[in-house]
Design an enzyme around this catalytic site. Sequence first.
Site, PDB file in Angstrom:
ATOM      1  N   VAL A   1       1.343  -1.341  -0.050  1.00  0.00           N
ATOM      2  CA  VAL A   1      -0.097   0.635   0.124  1.00  0.00           C
ATOM      3  C   VAL A   1       0.824   1.215  -0.178  1.00  0.00           C
ATOM      4  CG1 VAL A   1      -1.489   1.416   1.469  1.00  0.00           C
ATOM      5  CG2 VAL A   1      -1.311  -1.252   0.638  1.00  0.00           C
TER       6      VAL A   1
ATOM      7  N   GLY B   1     -10.840  -1.486   0.939  1.00  0.00           N
ATOM      8  CA  GLY B   1      -9.442  -1.030  -0.197  1.00  0.00           C
ATOM      9  C   GLY B   1     -10.158   0.707  -0.190  1.00  0.00           C
TER      10      GLY B   1
ATOM     11  N   ILE C   1     -13.018   1.141  -2.298  1.00  0.00           N
ATOM     12  CA  ILE C   1     -14.315   1.222  -2.646  1.00  0.00           C
ATOM     13  C   ILE C   1     -14.530   3.092  -1.322  1.00  0.00           C
ATOM     14  CG2 ILE C   1     -16.831   1.270  -1.501  1.00  0.00           C
ATOM     15  CD1 ILE C   1     -16.247  -2.034  -2.003  1.00  0.00           C
TER      16      ILE C   1
ATOM     17  N   GLY D   1      -1.026 -13.966  -6.201  1.00  0.00           N
ATOM     18  CA  GLY D   1      -0.729 -13.416  -4.648  1.00  0.00           C
ATOM     19  C   GLY D   1      -1.937 -12.400  -3.799  1.00  0.00           C
TER      20      GLY D   1
ATOM     21  N   ASP E   1     -10.095 -11.106   9.414  1.00  0.00           N
ATOM     22  CA  ASP E   1      -9.913  -9.332   8.538  1.00  0.00           C
ATOM     23  C   ASP E   1     -11.201  -8.783   8.962  1.00  0.00           C
ATOM     24  OD1 ASP E   1      -8.420  -7.798   6.658  1.00  0.00           O
ATOM     25  OD2 ASP E   1      -9.988  -8.056   5.964  1.00  0.00           O
TER      26      ASP E   1
ATOM     27  N   LYS F   1     -13.152  -4.948  10.079  1.00  0.00           N
ATOM     28  CA  LYS F   1     -13.804  -4.214   9.073  1.00  0.00           C
ATOM     29  C   LYS F   1     -14.904  -3.759   9.735  1.00  0.00           C
ATOM     30  CE  LYS F   1     -11.084  -5.279   5.537  1.00  0.00           C
ATOM     31  NZ  LYS F   1     -10.181  -6.173   4.144  1.00  0.00           N
TER      32      LYS F   1
HETATM   33  N1  HSE Z   1      -6.514  -8.966   2.908  1.00  0.00           N
HETATM   34  C1  HSE Z   1      -7.808  -8.616   2.564  1.00  0.00           C
HETATM   35  C2  HSE Z   1      -9.030  -9.011   2.126  1.00  0.00           C
HETATM   36  C3  HSE Z   1      -6.921  -7.611   2.190  1.00  0.00           C
HETATM   37  O1  HSE Z   1      -8.998  -9.804   0.942  1.00  0.00           O
HETATM   38  O2  HSE Z   1      -9.927  -8.459   1.235  1.00  0.00           O
HETATM   39  C4  HSE Z   1      -7.318  -5.661   2.398  1.00  0.00           C
HETATM   40  O3  HSE Z   1      -7.813  -4.913   3.702  1.00  0.00           O
END
Ligand code: HSE
Length: 419
Positions: free
Chosen positions: A31, A149, A151, A202, A216, A220
């Site tokens: 990033v 990301g 958005i 990736g 994750d 969020k």
């Molecule tokens: N690992 C996260 C995803 C990256 O796949 O959305 C972005 O936060």
Amino acid sequence: MKIHARACYTYVYEKRGLIMISIAIMGFGVVGSGVAETIMMNAESFSERLGGEKINVKYILDLRDFPDHPLGGRVVHDIETILSDDEVSVVVETMGGINPAYGFSKSALERGKSVVTSNKEVVAAHGAELMALAEKNGVAYMFEASVGGGIPIIRPMRKCLAANKIISVSGILNGTCNYILTRMERDKLDFDTALKQAQKLGYAERDPSADIEGKDTCRKISILASLAYGKTVPTEKILCEGISDITYNDLVYARENGFAIKLLGRAKKCADGRISVLTAPHLVPDDNSLAGVNDVYNGISVVGNIVGDVLFCGRGAGSLPTASAVVADVLDVIDNCKVRASWKDADNTDFIRDVSEDVTSSYIRTNSSKESIGKAFGSVDITEKNGEKMFITPEYLESDLEVVLSLLDGKYTRIRLMK
Ligand code: HSE
């Protein structure tokens, strides 16, 4: 000439054309390097936007050196170089992880520098504290890139939907999981093979646990719920389920019955005023817009009491999409200087309802006998595949469902239906 960072913006407005706006990037990974690339790529349009001023990436903080990068000469290894430079008015934090990112951000805010971050772990755990600190110091703590990301979602919720009380937020917030589920269904793959593909391309990390176990997404939805309801919703109070138990047959059953399976973060206001927040895979009805959000894309549905439902969709991860959100925050900070805190830490978490009070229908896949299924659920429409039975239950209070499920004589996987 030295300008105190807190006075910097005023100075910029008064003396347009005389100074550069100096920023520092902490963490030059996927990033951070995307932020530098974006600033170099669109330098001219940013300058026009800022009335002739230029954004100068004065420092890049990283443990590594980047001798072949055009900005390689700006690399420093000591945070103090950035903190003690009064010309640096904005610090971009793209380090990831709580430490040392949290401490560095705190120090930057205390020294009168605005902080722009993509770091969802820090925002979920310390967002309220860092926003309050920013306010106290007359600067900003911005985190558009921490959810979804590229958005736009934080700013729209903060500003464009400000006239609304938020009824619910439901989102596909993890691109890796969405990619895995999409590939499993379309290419008839099992979970492990789809995960390996995601890693090869990736999309998934070598250690994919934060993504596939739902952590994750949990961070969020914690950020979105805190923003929507004005109080910190700690991740520890959010039920967190991942996608690793989902099979190709689950996706086929769901499709045949008019659903897509998606890992969702969900937050909603309950009738009694408390909020309910969870992260779990869901059967999403085909006619819900989120069912059509596939591959690495994220989708977030916000329901407001005035606007009704609004869908945000786009690339939720990746270098340039995430940099797009970070740089927008940098431009906003330069334009506005001060932003009020969006939520506060609460004294207690009584405003969060326990999931045991949820009422849901569920999809069940089990190797239990038909007799025990009948005993537990009465008459349900059972589909059999490879010795496993699949069916959708009537609605149950979560705590009752647990009791009913304990009557099954085999193992089961359960996925909630999205209401
Ligand atoms: N690992 C996260 C995803 C990256 O796949 O959305 C972005 O936060």
